[in-house]
Design a protein around this motif. Structure first.
Motif, PDB file in Angstrom:
ATOM      1  N   LEU A  55       0.839  -1.206   0.000  1.00  0.00           N
ATOM      2  CA  LEU A  55       0.000   0.000   0.000  1.00  0.00           C
ATOM      3  C   LEU A  55       0.872   1.254   0.000  1.00  0.00           C
ATOM      4  CD1 LEU A  55      -3.005   0.995   0.147  1.00  0.00           C
ATOM      5  CD2 LEU A  55      -2.674   1.169   2.627  1.00  0.00           C
ATOM      6  N   CYS A  62      -0.483  -0.506   7.899  1.00  0.00           N
ATOM      7  CA  CYS A  62      -1.303   0.227   8.867  1.00  0.00           C
ATOM      8  C   CYS A  62      -1.429  -0.548  10.177  1.00  0.00           C
ATOM      9  CB  CYS A  62      -2.709   0.461   8.330  1.00  0.00           C
ATOM     10  SG  CYS A  62      -2.800   1.161   6.686  1.00  0.00           S
ATOM     11  N   CYS A  65       0.824  -0.231  13.465  1.00  0.00           N
ATOM     12  CA  CYS A  65       0.579   0.768  14.511  1.00  0.00           C
ATOM     13  C   CYS A  65      -0.876   0.791  14.988  1.00  0.00           C
ATOM     14  CB  CYS A  65       0.925   2.167  14.016  1.00  0.00           C
ATOM     15  SG  CYS A  65       2.647   2.358  13.561  1.00  0.00           S
ATOM     16  N   HIS A  66      -1.772   0.249  14.198  1.00  0.00           N
ATOM     17  CA  HIS A  66      -3.203   0.285  14.544  1.00  0.00           C
ATOM     18  C   HIS A  66      -3.744  -1.142  14.581  1.00  0.00           C
ATOM     19  CE1 HIS A  66      -3.587   4.670  13.877  1.00  0.00           C
ATOM     20  NE2 HIS A  66      -2.985   4.531  12.708  1.00  0.00           N
ATOM     21  N   ASN A  71      -7.285   3.131  17.660  1.00  0.00           N
ATOM     22  CA  ASN A  71      -6.767   4.500  17.567  1.00  0.00           C
ATOM     23  C   ASN A  71      -6.956   5.128  16.193  1.00  0.00           C
ATOM     24  OD1 ASN A  71      -6.036   5.261  20.089  1.00  0.00           O
ATOM     25  ND2 ASN A  71      -3.824   5.194  19.771  1.00  0.00           N
ATOM     26  N   MET A  90     -12.047  11.794   7.594  1.00  0.00           N
ATOM     27  CA  MET A  90     -11.124  10.710   7.917  1.00  0.00           C
ATOM     28  C   MET A  90     -10.186  10.342   6.775  1.00  0.00           C
ATOM     29  SD  MET A  90     -11.663   7.075   9.846  1.00  0.00           S
ATOM     30  CE  MET A  90     -12.428   6.189   8.531  1.00  0.00           C
ATOM     31  N   CYS A  97      -1.373   9.255   6.958  1.00  0.00           N
ATOM     32  CA  CYS A  97      -0.618   8.083   7.407  1.00  0.00           C
ATOM     33  C   CYS A  97       0.006   7.332   6.227  1.00  0.00           C
ATOM     34  CB  CYS A  97      -1.494   7.160   8.256  1.00  0.00           C
ATOM     35  SG  CYS A  97      -1.595   7.695  10.004  1.00  0.00           S
ATOM     36  N   LEU A 102       4.021   5.307   5.949  1.00  0.00           N
ATOM     37  CA  LEU A 102       4.155   4.338   4.854  1.00  0.00           C
ATOM     38  C   LEU A 102       4.987   4.870   3.686  1.00  0.00           C
ATOM     39  CD1 LEU A 102       1.804   3.030   6.499  1.00  0.00           C
ATOM     40  CD2 LEU A 102       0.878   2.226   4.321  1.00  0.00           C
ATOM     41  N   LEU A 117     -10.647   0.726   3.045  1.00  0.00           N
ATOM     42  CA  LEU A 117      -9.969   1.037   4.322  1.00  0.00           C
ATOM     43  C   LEU A 117     -10.962   1.634   5.318  1.00  0.00           C
ATOM     44  CD1 LEU A 117      -6.604   2.577   3.026  1.00  0.00           C
ATOM     45  CD2 LEU A 117      -6.807   0.562   4.524  1.00  0.00           C
ATOM     46  N   ILE A 121     -12.039   0.034   8.918  1.00  0.00           N
ATOM     47  CA  ILE A 121     -11.818   0.831  10.135  1.00  0.00           C
ATOM     48  C   ILE A 121     -13.124   1.028  10.890  1.00  0.00           C
ATOM     49  CG2 ILE A 121     -11.366   3.221  10.865  1.00  0.00           C
ATOM     50  CD1 ILE A 121      -9.090   3.291   8.772  1.00  0.00           C
TER      51      ILE A 121
ATOM     52  N   TRP B 270       7.609   2.695  17.497  1.00  0.00           N
ATOM     53  CA  TRP B 270       6.288   3.336  17.441  1.00  0.00           C
ATOM     54  C   TRP B 270       5.510   2.952  18.682  1.00  0.00           C
ATOM     55  CZ3 TRP B 270       7.199  -0.959  14.180  1.00  0.00           C
ATOM     56  CH2 TRP B 270       6.441  -2.099  14.484  1.00  0.00           C
ATOM     57  N   ARG B 294      -1.677  10.369  24.476  1.00  0.00           N
ATOM     58  CA  ARG B 294      -1.993   9.864  23.140  1.00  0.00           C
ATOM     59  C   ARG B 294      -0.962  10.406  22.144  1.00  0.00           C
ATOM     60  NH1 ARG B 294      -7.486  11.215  23.885  1.00  0.00           N
ATOM     61  NH2 ARG B 294      -7.383  12.632  22.129  1.00  0.00           N
TER      62      ARG B 294
END
Ligand code: FE2
Ligand code: FE2
Lengths: 135, 355
Positions: A55, A62, A65-66, A71, A90, A97, A102, A117, A121, B270, B294
């Motif tokens: 991507l 992604c 980190c998520h 988050n 969004m 990001c 990325l 995406l 999400i 991270w 955060r």
């Protein structure tokens, strides 16, 4: 013109404009299940994009980190983004990001991957009350 | 080290590290036996990630390079450095070599390493072991007994029978939220070793344990979890003072269970969301933990960092050095018998509310 005939005339006008042939309202259980599976497929495509090393340009994904899209707070959009100095939606943050962690290129807002995406999400955040503007 | 030196050090590096004063209140603690107090640096979760050829993900490289630079500023030098695991992202030779090369810029002679799942699941720790030695071991320092465990093992069936290659196995375990993953564990063999190792230690000796995953159960979905945590805790129970340090969670966590204090490390790479931010599954973050602020995505190093640890009278004070944010200090409070944040414990600020 009498009141009654005025109503009658208006009714004819509406019928003339919107021909009620097959009736727009009813849909079947089959329709519901077709639409649900169309949605589910896009959610799955969204999870694929969310974990796709291609991507962006550096192999980072992604989900690194998520996890479980945590988050990403889809319920808080649109909201003011301090660093942009304005209210953003969004997909703008998704592109942020993609560009930064990325090291990739922006997706168009109507790119099927961008839509997928957002579906993934939002699906992971189901049940959480809308809280537009929240930080 | 004397309290005066310590304060000077904090003042100097505080300015360099965070551009703001580190909380100093803790330095006033009266140490029982000055001789036995010491400091070590604690670095974790750098996730050095190979792209191809000579290219590595710049962001993660920067995190470790910056941390090493900051740790080198510590004066007086800490007695040693601990590395908490996940030096690599996919456990390759290229990643481990590059990570160790960045680590070699440390001015400190002695670095002890802990195995992370990202170091392990490609070749089950073979290359790591060749570079760094045994996957679990113990050592003594100034009256404290240190134990390092490999807590990221899992069921043999999962490890050996499911995958067509080490790469495939590694890729699955590397996805924190991958439903095909498997829970971490210390395992019977290592627990037997630990029982033996501890049998030689007086119960009054402070014990410090390093694992990669928490030796307490917080959130199974993301392996903030060790399947046989309770069985390990039982082995630690007879000792007066036990402190467990762990990496893996990429965020500040702390807890007290009986005689055991728990502290996590931040990542240099991270930050991770706190488990309660995943709305679909319940989690058990220790109530004691005041979450870190955060992360601001517009500062790529925000919510990352490293920590140095003062060991005093067998207890620990963690100084979290956040690169883009207020530093945090979590110290054992002898009055309440648990670790507490020295500033925010009873007075959280809005960025510490996670949702
Ligand atoms: Fe990690
Ligand atoms: Fe890990």
């Amino acid at each position: 013109m009498s009141r009654l005939s005025r109503v009658r005339q208006a009714a004819w006008l509406i019928l003339a404009i919107v021909p009620v042939v097959g009736a727009a309202d009813p849909f079947t259980k089959q329709d519901l299940s077709d639409w649900q599976s169309a949605y589910d497929q896009v959610v799955t495509a969204g999870r694929d994009a969310f974990t796709d090393p291609k991507l962006g340009n550096n192999g980072v994904v992604c989900a690194q980190c998520h996890p479980n899209a945590a988050n990403t707070h889809p319920e808080t959009y649109p909201k003011f983004q301090k660093q942009l100095g304005r209210v953003a939606v969004m997909w703008e943050m998704i592109n942020w990001c993609i560009r930064n962690p990325l090291e990739g290129k922006d997706l168009q807002p109507d790119d099927p991957r961008m839509i997928a995406l957002q579906a993934y999400i939002t699906q992971e955040r189901r049940g959480v009350a809308l809280a537009p503007g929240k930080h | 080290m004397s309290a005066m030196n310590r304060r000077d050090f904090l003042r100097r590096t505080g300015g360099l590290i965070a551009g703001s004063a580190l909380p100093l209140s803790l330095i006033e603690l009266a140490f029982a036996d000055e001789q036995q107090n010491f400091t070590f640096a604690y670095i974790s979760d750098s996730h050095i990630q190979h792209i191809k050829g000579k290219d590595f993900v710049r962001n993660w490289d920067r995190g470790l390079i910056r941390t090493v630079g900051e740790a080198n500023l510590m004066d007086p030098r800490p007695d040693f450095v601990m590395y908490g695991g996940d030096l690599a992202q996919l456990g390759t030779k290229a990643e481990l070599d590059h990570g160790l090369e960045l680590m070699s810029a440390l001015r400190h002679d002695k670095v002890h390493y802990v195995m992370g799942e990202h170091d392990y699941y490609l070749d089950l720790g073979e290359y790591w072991e060749r570079q760094l030695g045994p996957q679990w071991y113990s050592f003594d320092h100034k009256g404290v007994h240190f134990v390092v465990l490999n807590s990221v093992l899992t069921y043999d069936e999962w490890t050996h029978n499911r995958w067509s290659s080490g790469e495939e196995r590694m890729a699955v375990m590397a996805g924190l939220d991958n439903p095909s993953g498997s829970p971490f564990m210390v395992g019977e063999k290592q627990r037997d070793w630990l029982r033996d190792d501890l049998s030689m230690i007086a119960k009054t000796t402070p014990v410090v344990v390093f694992s990669h995953s928490p030796l307490q159960k917080i959130f199974k979905n993301w392996n903030f979890w060790t399947e046989d945590a309770e069985q390990v805790q039982v082995l630690l129970k007879p000792f007066d003072k036990v402190t467990v340090f762990y990496g893996h969670v990429h965020q500040i966590q702390y807890n007290q269970i009986g005689n055991i204090s728990f502290h996590s490390a931040m990542a240099t790479a991270w930050a991770w969301p706190y488990p309660e931010t995943y709305a679909q599954v319940d989690s058990l973050l220790p109530k004691l933990t005041v979450e870190m602020n955060r992360a601001d995505p517009f500062f790529e190093r925000d919510a990352t960092g490293w920590q140095f640890v003062d060991v005093w009278s067998g207890n620990a004070t963690l100084h979290y050095s956040l690169t883009e944010n207020q530093p945090r200090t979590v110290a054992f409070n002898p009055k309440t018998g648990r670790p507490e944040d020295t500033v925010y414990q009873n007075d959280r600020i809005p960025p510490q509310q996670h949702f």
